[in-house]
Design an enzyme around this catalytic site. Sequence first.
Site, PDB file in Angstrom:
ATOM      1  N   SER A 276     -19.468 120.941  23.268  1.00 14.15           N
ATOM      2  CA  SER A 276     -18.604 119.968  22.565  1.00 14.15           C
ATOM      3  C   SER A 276     -18.099 119.095  23.691  1.00 14.15           C
ATOM      4  O   SER A 276     -18.448 119.490  25.061  1.00 14.15           O
ATOM      5  CB  SER A 276     -17.516 120.583  22.119  1.00 14.15           C
ATOM      6  OG  SER A 276     -16.328 119.710  21.882  1.00 14.15           O
TER       7      SER A 276
ATOM      8  N   TYR B 173     -10.551 126.862  22.225  1.00  8.45           N
ATOM      9  CA  TYR B 173     -11.676 126.087  21.932  1.00  8.45           C
ATOM     10  C   TYR B 173     -12.444 125.830  23.131  1.00  8.45           C
ATOM     11  O   TYR B 173     -13.490 125.742  23.495  1.00  8.45           O
ATOM     12  CB  TYR B 173     -11.385 125.235  20.869  1.00  8.45           C
ATOM     13  CG  TYR B 173     -12.510 124.240  20.666  1.00  8.45           C
ATOM     14  CD1 TYR B 173     -13.376 124.850  19.228  1.00  8.45           C
ATOM     15  CD2 TYR B 173     -12.837 122.847  20.821  1.00  8.45           C
ATOM     16  CE1 TYR B 173     -14.541 124.006  18.892  1.00  8.45           C
ATOM     17  CE2 TYR B 173     -14.044 122.242  20.316  1.00  8.45           C
ATOM     18  CZ  TYR B 173     -14.625 122.974  19.288  1.00  8.45           C
ATOM     19  OH  TYR B 173     -15.966 121.980  18.987  1.00  8.45           O
TER      20      TYR B 173
HETATM   21  P1  NAD Z   1     -18.550 123.091   9.856  1.00  6.77           P
HETATM   22  O1  NAD Z   1     -17.426 123.790   9.965  1.00  6.77           O
HETATM   23  O2  NAD Z   1     -19.180 121.875   9.268  1.00  6.77           O
HETATM   24  O3  NAD Z   1     -19.842 124.116  10.602  1.00  6.77           O
HETATM   25  C1  NAD Z   1     -19.591 125.135  11.093  1.00  6.77           C
HETATM   26  C2  NAD Z   1     -20.899 126.369  10.750  1.00  6.77           C
HETATM   27  O4  NAD Z   1     -20.705 127.669  11.299  1.00  6.77           O
HETATM   28  C3  NAD Z   1     -20.521 126.314   9.051  1.00  6.77           C
HETATM   29  O5  NAD Z   1     -22.262 126.506   8.757  1.00  6.77           O
HETATM   30  C4  NAD Z   1     -20.176 127.715   9.252  1.00  6.77           C
HETATM   31  O6  NAD Z   1     -20.595 128.472   8.036  1.00  6.77           O
HETATM   32  C5  NAD Z   1     -20.558 128.365  10.255  1.00  6.77           C
HETATM   33  N1  NAD Z   1     -19.947 129.526  10.951  1.00  6.77           N
HETATM   34  C6  NAD Z   1     -18.710 129.627  10.847  1.00  6.77           C
HETATM   35  N2  NAD Z   1     -18.302 130.792  11.150  1.00  6.77           N
HETATM   36  C7  NAD Z   1     -19.435 131.882  11.007  1.00  6.77           C
HETATM   37  C8  NAD Z   1     -19.651 133.174  11.207  1.00  6.77           C
HETATM   38  N3  NAD Z   1     -18.675 133.917  11.620  1.00  6.77           N
HETATM   39  N4  NAD Z   1     -21.110 133.575  10.769  1.00  6.77           N
HETATM   40  C9  NAD Z   1     -21.952 132.630  10.916  1.00  6.77           C
HETATM   41  N5  NAD Z   1     -21.620 131.135  10.452  1.00  6.77           N
HETATM   42  C10 NAD Z   1     -20.396 130.748  10.788  1.00  6.77           C
HETATM   43  O7  NAD Z   1     -18.270 122.342  11.434  1.00  6.77           O
HETATM   44  P2  NAD Z   1     -19.217 121.448  12.519  1.00  6.77           P
HETATM   45  O8  NAD Z   1     -18.344 120.375  12.891  1.00  6.77           O
HETATM   46  O9  NAD Z   1     -20.523 121.035  11.810  1.00  6.77           O
HETATM   47  O10 NAD Z   1     -19.210 122.239  13.923  1.00  6.77           O
HETATM   48  C11 NAD Z   1     -20.659 122.772  14.152  1.00  6.77           C
HETATM   49  C12 NAD Z   1     -20.786 122.961  15.527  1.00  6.77           C
HETATM   50  O11 NAD Z   1     -20.358 121.913  16.177  1.00  6.77           O
HETATM   51  C13 NAD Z   1     -19.442 123.871  16.286  1.00  6.77           C
HETATM   52  O12 NAD Z   1     -20.105 124.776  17.159  1.00  6.77           O
HETATM   53  C14 NAD Z   1     -18.366 122.678  16.681  1.00  6.77           C
HETATM   54  O13 NAD Z   1     -17.565 123.710  17.765  1.00  6.77           O
HETATM   55  C15 NAD Z   1     -19.264 121.887  17.229  1.00  6.77           C
HETATM   56  N6  NAD Z   1     -18.584 120.635  17.450  1.00  6.77           N
HETATM   57  C16 NAD Z   1     -18.056 119.866  16.222  1.00  6.77           C
HETATM   58  C17 NAD Z   1     -17.531 118.734  16.438  1.00  6.77           C
HETATM   59  C18 NAD Z   1     -16.713 117.873  15.245  1.00  6.77           C
HETATM   60  O14 NAD Z   1     -16.183 116.905  15.721  1.00  6.77           O
HETATM   61  N7  NAD Z   1     -17.248 118.103  14.290  1.00  6.77           N
HETATM   62  C19 NAD Z   1     -17.410 118.127  17.835  1.00  6.77           C
HETATM   63  C20 NAD Z   1     -18.045 118.794  19.004  1.00  6.77           C
HETATM   64  C21 NAD Z   1     -18.414 120.199  18.780  1.00  6.77           C
END
Ligand code: NAD
Length: 260
Positions: free
Chosen positions: A142, A155
């Site tokens: 991130s 985080y």
């Molecule tokens: P999201 O909530 O849509 O997806 C998260 C995914 O992780 C889901 O598929 C969920 O099922 C899975 N997950 C969560 N806990 C789990 C567990 N215990 N076991 C198995 N799977 C699990 O969120 P997202 O925004 O798509 O995030 C995906 C990644 O990107 C994360 O690592 C997040 O930190 C990172 N990220 C997101 C953003 C943003 O703005 N959305 C920005 C930077 C980084």
Amino acid sequence: MLAGKTALVTGSTSGIGLAVAQALARAGAKVMLNGSRPAADAEALRVELSAEAGVEVGYTQANLAEPASARALVEATIAAFGSVDILINNAGIQHVAAVDAFPDHTWDLLMAINVSAVFHTTKAALPSMKAKGWGRIVNIASAHGVVASPFKAPYTASKHAVVGFSKAVALEVAEQGITCNALCPGYVRTPLIEKQVVDQAKVHNMPEDRVIREVILAAQPTRQFVEADEVAAFAVFLCSDAARAVTGSVQLIDGGWTAR
Ligand code: NAD
């Protein structure tokens, strides 16, 4: 571009992980989807992606908060496809609270999913990559892997850890045809962020469109969300042969956030 390759994408039933899984499948890779829910819940998704991309797509349920499940996920992928050539560590959770009000169990859970699972899957997948002399590891960190925000200390710590881990792994396997990079998005509109929009609208007593522009995207100079598909396209490039020399890097896709 990735025909003949096999990919495991953790947390790929929604958001960024789903977009990356779709993009890898469309590029020709066999893909193992993962989520924490039973296989029946993801069956329609699996069948649809397989039909659309014309590649084998599997699904393995695994709760990545548990080390044994993270290892079993890699083993299931190797059992299904014969190898793990591409590992996308994407699963992650967020919790927004002041440090002195942050629940202990949420810190433990966040570190288990955001950091420890990355270690366990990488450790389990590397022998398969070393055997082939080819591998790609993309850790979805991130912008919080290089900068910080208040009320997001756990985080921020977890994503800094993923960046450091990615660099060290890259150094270890640099001569074995394996790359490891951290991909660092700014704000991407996914279920993880939708929840924050609703929460922040309540806290600030503002309509959601104002919260998005004035609160959520205040640090992102474009004032636009990064699209999950844009993160996915970047990940596919990092998995390509053209990115052979890109390793140990921290790739920002953040609308200019960290240029400040
Ligand atoms: P999201 O909530 O849509 O997806 C998260 C995914 O992780 C889901 O598929 C969920 O099922 C899975 N997950 C969560 N806990 C789990 C567990 N215990 N076991 C198995 N799977 C699990 O969120 P997202 O925004 O798509 O995030 C995906 C990644 O990107 C994360 O690592 C997040 O930190 C990172 N990220 C997101 C953003 C943003 O703005 N959305 C920005 C930077 C980084």
